[in-house]
Design a protein around this motif. Sequence first.
Motif, PDB file in Angstrom:
ATOM      1  N   GLY A  23     -54.045  52.299   3.526  1.00 42.12           N
ATOM      2  CA  GLY A  23     -54.008  50.938   2.996  1.00 42.12           C
ATOM      3  C   GLY A  23     -55.344  50.238   2.912  1.00 42.12           C
ATOM      4  N   LYS A  24     -56.331  50.674   3.723  1.00 38.62           N
ATOM      5  CA  LYS A  24     -57.576  49.912   3.794  1.00 38.62           C
ATOM      6  C   LYS A  24     -58.811  50.666   3.317  1.00 38.62           C
ATOM      7  CE  LYS A  24     -55.829  47.066   7.596  1.00 38.62           C
ATOM      8  NZ  LYS A  24     -56.029  46.602   9.007  1.00 38.62           N
ATOM      9  N   VAL A  25     -58.677  51.978   3.061  1.00 31.28           N
ATOM     10  CA  VAL A  25     -59.806  52.717   2.484  1.00 31.28           C
ATOM     11  C   VAL A  25     -59.777  52.517   0.978  1.00 31.28           C
ATOM     12  CG1 VAL A  25     -60.770  55.007   2.031  1.00 31.28           C
ATOM     13  CG2 VAL A  25     -59.927  54.432   4.320  1.00 31.28           C
ATOM     14  N   THR A  26     -60.842  51.946   0.443  1.00 32.92           N
ATOM     15  CA  THR A  26     -60.898  51.655  -0.997  1.00 32.92           C
ATOM     16  C   THR A  26     -61.900  52.517  -1.744  1.00 32.92           C
ATOM     17  OG1 THR A  26     -62.469  49.860  -0.562  1.00 32.92           O
ATOM     18  CG2 THR A  26     -60.121  49.283  -0.710  1.00 32.92           C
ATOM     19  N   ALA A  27     -62.792  53.214  -1.052  1.00 32.66           N
ATOM     20  CA  ALA A  27     -63.766  54.062  -1.740  1.00 32.66           C
ATOM     21  C   ALA A  27     -64.354  55.081  -0.778  1.00 32.66           C
ATOM     22  CB  ALA A  27     -64.889  53.223  -2.349  1.00 32.66           C
ATOM     23  N   VAL A  28     -64.613  56.282  -1.310  1.00 30.74           N
ATOM     24  CA  VAL A  28     -65.337  57.320  -0.575  1.00 30.74           C
ATOM     25  C   VAL A  28     -66.372  57.892  -1.529  1.00 30.74           C
ATOM     26  CG1 VAL A  28     -65.212  59.502   0.668  1.00 30.74           C
ATOM     27  CG2 VAL A  28     -63.317  57.868   0.837  1.00 30.74           C
ATOM     28  N   LYS A  29     -67.624  57.925  -1.097  1.00 27.86           N
ATOM     29  CA  LYS A  29     -68.699  58.383  -1.970  1.00 27.86           C
ATOM     30  C   LYS A  29     -69.584  59.414  -1.271  1.00 27.86           C
ATOM     31  CE  LYS A  29     -69.081  54.056  -4.625  1.00 27.86           C
ATOM     32  NZ  LYS A  29     -68.698  54.628  -5.940  1.00 27.86           N
ATOM     33  N   ILE A  30     -70.039  60.393  -2.051  1.00 20.88           N
ATOM     34  CA  ILE A  30     -71.139  61.265  -1.640  1.00 20.88           C
ATOM     35  C   ILE A  30     -72.412  60.594  -2.116  1.00 20.88           C
ATOM     36  CG2 ILE A  30     -72.211  63.530  -1.940  1.00 20.88           C
ATOM     37  CD1 ILE A  30     -69.418  64.627  -2.550  1.00 20.88           C
ATOM     38  N   ASN A  31     -73.358  60.411  -1.216  1.00 25.06           N
ATOM     39  CA  ASN A  31     -74.576  59.660  -1.545  1.00 25.06           C
ATOM     40  C   ASN A  31     -75.800  60.562  -1.704  1.00 25.06           C
ATOM     41  OD1 ASN A  31     -73.289  57.672   1.006  1.00 25.06           O
ATOM     42  ND2 ASN A  31     -73.224  57.025  -1.127  1.00 25.06           N
TER      43      ASN A  31
END
Length: 273
Positions: A186-194
Amino acid sequence: MKQTILLGCVAALSFTSCINDSHDAESSNIVRLAIEGVGAQTVTRANTTEDLQNTQFVSGKSIYVEAYETGETTTYTTATYTTTSTPGNTSGSIQLSGTMYYPSSQANIDICAYYPSDVSSSTTTFYVGDDQTTAAKYQLYDLMYATRLTDKAKGSTHALTFNHALTKIVVNLKAGNGLSDSDITGKVTAVKINNTILKADLTISGGEISASKDSEESATDIDITGATKTNHTGIIVPQTLTEGTTFITVTYNNNALTYAIPSGGKTFAAGAV
């Protein structure tokens, strides 16, 4: 935060078949191919119909094939084949979209194959995209090749085994102390490889691909936000990141949580696990 690194994909150029008028058009002279399998991977996006080519290709994928008279270095013909395998199978047939026959000399042939179908033995660069938020988008960059088959005769179906040429990154999120699974979903809105380079320099020799980053390109981020919010998968080109480089960012409850490359740096190599 779990990080899994695997080998990444192959490709091919669009259909450019050149057939000599003297080729025998009988069905026995058609080059028949099948997919034997794909280099094993241990993690997929959960609950998706677009499987990430762990043990097979999904149906309808285009594979570019090059054929050489055995021992030659110049193709005598090329063609695009289409997968007909069913998701969940470990192998499947691929059917010819164009026309590909054995040469009129009746010589045996060598065979190379690439996926996706916009890469061939003449390709020198390959890009992964910065939007890999669905399995279908991920598949566009899963560069793979089938190791060259040699001295193949008419009369049988030749099996292609594909290998991944890039590096797979998997981020699994689990609820820690004081949190529940619903907090993650419910609270994770984005996951990125940087901070990775998106452009790969390719070297293709004998049908096999090696890739390394283009040092002149600027580093950027890749969005790998998965639908389940707990399993996030992306593909990067082989490269080395230095100690302290921010590598993963998870946006949770409007806060950015980061994972940095540990002491000594990290090399992401094709084929690394």
